[in-house]
Design an enzyme around this catalytic site. Structure first.
Site, PDB file in Angstrom:
ATOM      1  N   THR A  25       0.768  -1.134   0.125  1.00 12.06           N
ATOM      2  CA  THR A  25       0.221  -0.099  -0.038  1.00 12.06           C
ATOM      3  C   THR A  25       0.724   1.266   0.032  1.00 12.06           C
ATOM      4  O   THR A  25       0.439   2.211  -0.615  1.00 12.06           O
ATOM      5  CB  THR A  25      -0.993  -0.010   1.185  1.00 12.06           C
ATOM      6  OG1 THR A  25      -1.840  -1.016   1.177  1.00 12.06           O
ATOM      7  CG2 THR A  25      -1.849   1.324   1.358  1.00 12.06           C
ATOM      8  N   ASP A  71       1.875  -6.838  -4.314  1.00 12.40           N
ATOM      9  CA  ASP A  71       1.081  -6.832  -2.957  1.00 12.40           C
ATOM     10  C   ASP A  71       1.635  -8.003  -2.226  1.00 12.40           C
ATOM     11  O   ASP A  71       1.850  -9.140  -2.671  1.00 12.40           O
ATOM     12  CB  ASP A  71      -0.547  -7.171  -3.114  1.00 12.40           C
ATOM     13  CG  ASP A  71      -1.439  -7.143  -2.095  1.00 12.40           C
ATOM     14  OD1 ASP A  71      -2.407  -6.314  -2.076  1.00 12.40           O
ATOM     15  OD2 ASP A  71      -1.084  -8.086  -1.120  1.00 12.40           O
ATOM     16  N   SER A  95       0.456 -10.170  -0.331  1.00 12.77           N
ATOM     17  CA  SER A  95      -0.059 -11.478  -0.321  1.00 12.77           C
ATOM     18  C   SER A  95       0.430 -12.524  -1.284  1.00 12.77           C
ATOM     19  O   SER A  95       0.367 -13.650  -1.483  1.00 12.77           O
ATOM     20  CB  SER A  95      -1.506 -11.387  -0.625  1.00 12.77           C
ATOM     21  OG  SER A  95      -2.045 -10.170   0.248  1.00 12.77           O
ATOM     22  N   ASP A 101       0.594  -6.841   4.817  1.00 12.62           N
ATOM     23  CA  ASP A 101      -0.068  -8.333   5.220  1.00 12.62           C
ATOM     24  C   ASP A 101       1.095  -9.435   5.609  1.00 12.62           C
ATOM     25  O   ASP A 101       0.605 -10.326   6.470  1.00 12.62           O
ATOM     26  CB  ASP A 101      -0.931  -8.795   3.857  1.00 12.62           C
ATOM     27  CG  ASP A 101      -1.994  -7.794   3.688  1.00 12.62           C
ATOM     28  OD1 ASP A 101      -2.354  -7.077   4.693  1.00 12.62           O
ATOM     29  OD2 ASP A 101      -2.689  -7.716   2.657  1.00 12.62           O
ATOM     30  N   GLN A 161      -1.548 -21.488  19.871  1.00 12.16           N
ATOM     31  CA  GLN A 161      -2.692 -20.451  19.137  1.00 12.16           C
ATOM     32  C   GLN A 161      -3.008 -19.199  19.757  1.00 12.16           C
ATOM     33  O   GLN A 161      -3.664 -18.347  19.141  1.00 12.16           O
ATOM     34  CB  GLN A 161      -3.837 -21.210  18.616  1.00 12.16           C
ATOM     35  CG  GLN A 161      -4.337 -22.146  19.376  1.00 12.16           C
ATOM     36  CD  GLN A 161      -5.469 -22.939  18.696  1.00 12.16           C
ATOM     37  OE1 GLN A 161      -6.585 -22.730  18.674  1.00 12.16           O
ATOM     38  NE2 GLN A 161      -5.066 -23.964  17.952  1.00 12.16           N
ATOM     39  N   CYS A 162      -2.762 -19.022  21.070  1.00 10.91           N
ATOM     40  CA  CYS A 162      -2.749 -18.000  21.886  1.00 10.91           C
ATOM     41  C   CYS A 162      -1.981 -16.771  21.220  1.00 10.91           C
ATOM     42  O   CYS A 162      -1.045 -17.014  20.834  1.00 10.91           O
ATOM     43  CB  CYS A 162      -2.382 -18.164  23.320  1.00 10.91           C
ATOM     44  SG  CYS A 162      -3.399 -19.125  24.290  1.00 10.91           S
TER      45      CYS A 162
END
Ligand code: ASP
Length: 340
Positions: free
Chosen positions: A12, A56, A58, A89, A276-277
């Site tokens: 961006t 980008d 991604s 990202d 995954q915390c």
């Protein structure tokens, strides 16, 4: 005068709105001085370059990370520091991958980007870029670079790259370092946290560009049917798996899941257990529901972020062929990415 190389990879920060389509497209980065004339007033010589095809983030792949690492290697001696402009990202993945590929950096490699394009009035891109350049040029009283590692600068905070994660898609404060303090805070002055800074062990950087893409990421959830993921545990295809478990590294005591994992590890596959915390880490064996992992040789990923875990596994599998060496590498901190 200190010299900094700014490398634009996309995202961006370097986009402008096409008035006809309303879509954001990359602008010619060589015109950055038109958009940020303040750059002329920094007491730093700035060279800018853009990768051939800005993207980008991604779209980033391990090939792009290798291209960036090679760019730094080829220009290392000519600059005091580097700023990589990157989409937000996947910025933390790139920062983590670069930290493993380039060992013993003596100069800063600062990744930054923005949530709003530089051409937009309320952009966060100007401050991010200007301060990232200041940090990349900053020296201590001995004339050495203050930052000697890969870091992410965003919205007044400097984070260790392999400790950072993108946490917001809409706030200017888009990044956090859940398990490690900020390396610096930019207020009226830039305040460095000296005790948190990484220092290289060798006097010259070394580079390793081998990354394996044969890695998978599996997040467990209550009620999960492991049969849906059976194909993943084929070591001829997947060499390593990052497993995102509950809390301090726990998983259901499901016999089918356990035997799949046991066979996979016995067959030479590497499983790395991370939580995954959003903060904290894994302590395998603290609960009955994680003791099985110790028995079958699952590696505790300690407090690695998911970005650092995946890229470190790509690196370990790319550089080592012996499974014990891969496991040892995964269990040992390389460049401040995890607690021992
Ligand atoms: N999609 C963009 C990218 O990561 C978002 C950004 O730059 O902030 O390239």
């Amino acid at each position: 005068m200190t010299k900094v190389l700014v490398i634009y990879t996309g995202g961006t920060i370097g986009m402008i709105k096409n008035p006809e389509t309303g879509l954001l497209n990359s602008f010619d980065f060589n015109s950055v001085y038109e958009h940020i004339p303040e750059l002329n007033r920094l007491h730093t010589e700035i060279d800018t370059m853009s990768v051939t095809r800005p993207i980008d983030s991604s779209e980033m792949s391990s090939e792009d990370w290798i291209q960036m690492a090679k760019l730094i290697q080829n220009s290392y001696d000519r600059y005091d520091g580097f700023v990589i402009l990157h989409g937000t990202d996947t910025m933390s993945y790139t920062a983590s991958a670069l930290s493993f590929m380039i060992k013993d950096l003596q100069k800063p490699v600062i990744l930054t980007g923005s949530q709003l394009p530089i051409g937009v009035i309320r952009t966060d891109g100007k401050e991010n870029l200007i301060t990232a350049i200041e940090i990349a040029a900053a020296k201590d009283s001995n004339g050495e670079s203050i930052i000697q590692e890969v870091a992410v600068y965003f919205e007044y905070s400097l984070y260790r790259g392999n400790r950072s994660s993108k946490v917001s898609s809409h706030q200017f404060e888009a990044f956090k370092s859940p398990n490690y303090p900020e390396l610096a805070i930019a207020g009226v002055n830039i305040k460095y946290k000296w005790s948190a800074l990484f220092r290289p062990k060798q006097s010259k950087p070394s580079y390793n560009f081998s990354l394996s893409n044969s890695v998978a990421l599996l997040k467990i959830y209550p009620g999960m049917d492991i049969n849906l993921y059976r194909g993943l545990f084929d070591v001829s295809k997947t060499k390593g798996i990052v497993l995102e478990t509950f809390g301090s590294g726990n998983a259901p005591s499901n016999i089918e899941m356990q035997s799949l994992m046991k066979d996979y590890v016995e067959g030479g596959g590497v499983i790395v257990n991370i939580t995954q915390c959003s903060s904290g880490g894994v302590k395998q064996g603290a609960y009955h529901t994680s003791s099985f992992f110790n028995k079958i040789g699952v590696i505790s990923g300690s407090d690695l972020t998911v970005e650092a875990a995946i890229t470190k596994l790509m690196f370990a599998l790319g550089t080592e062929s012996n499974s014990d060496n891969i496991k040892a590498l995964m269990a040992t901190p390389m460049c401040g990415e995890m607690e021992r």
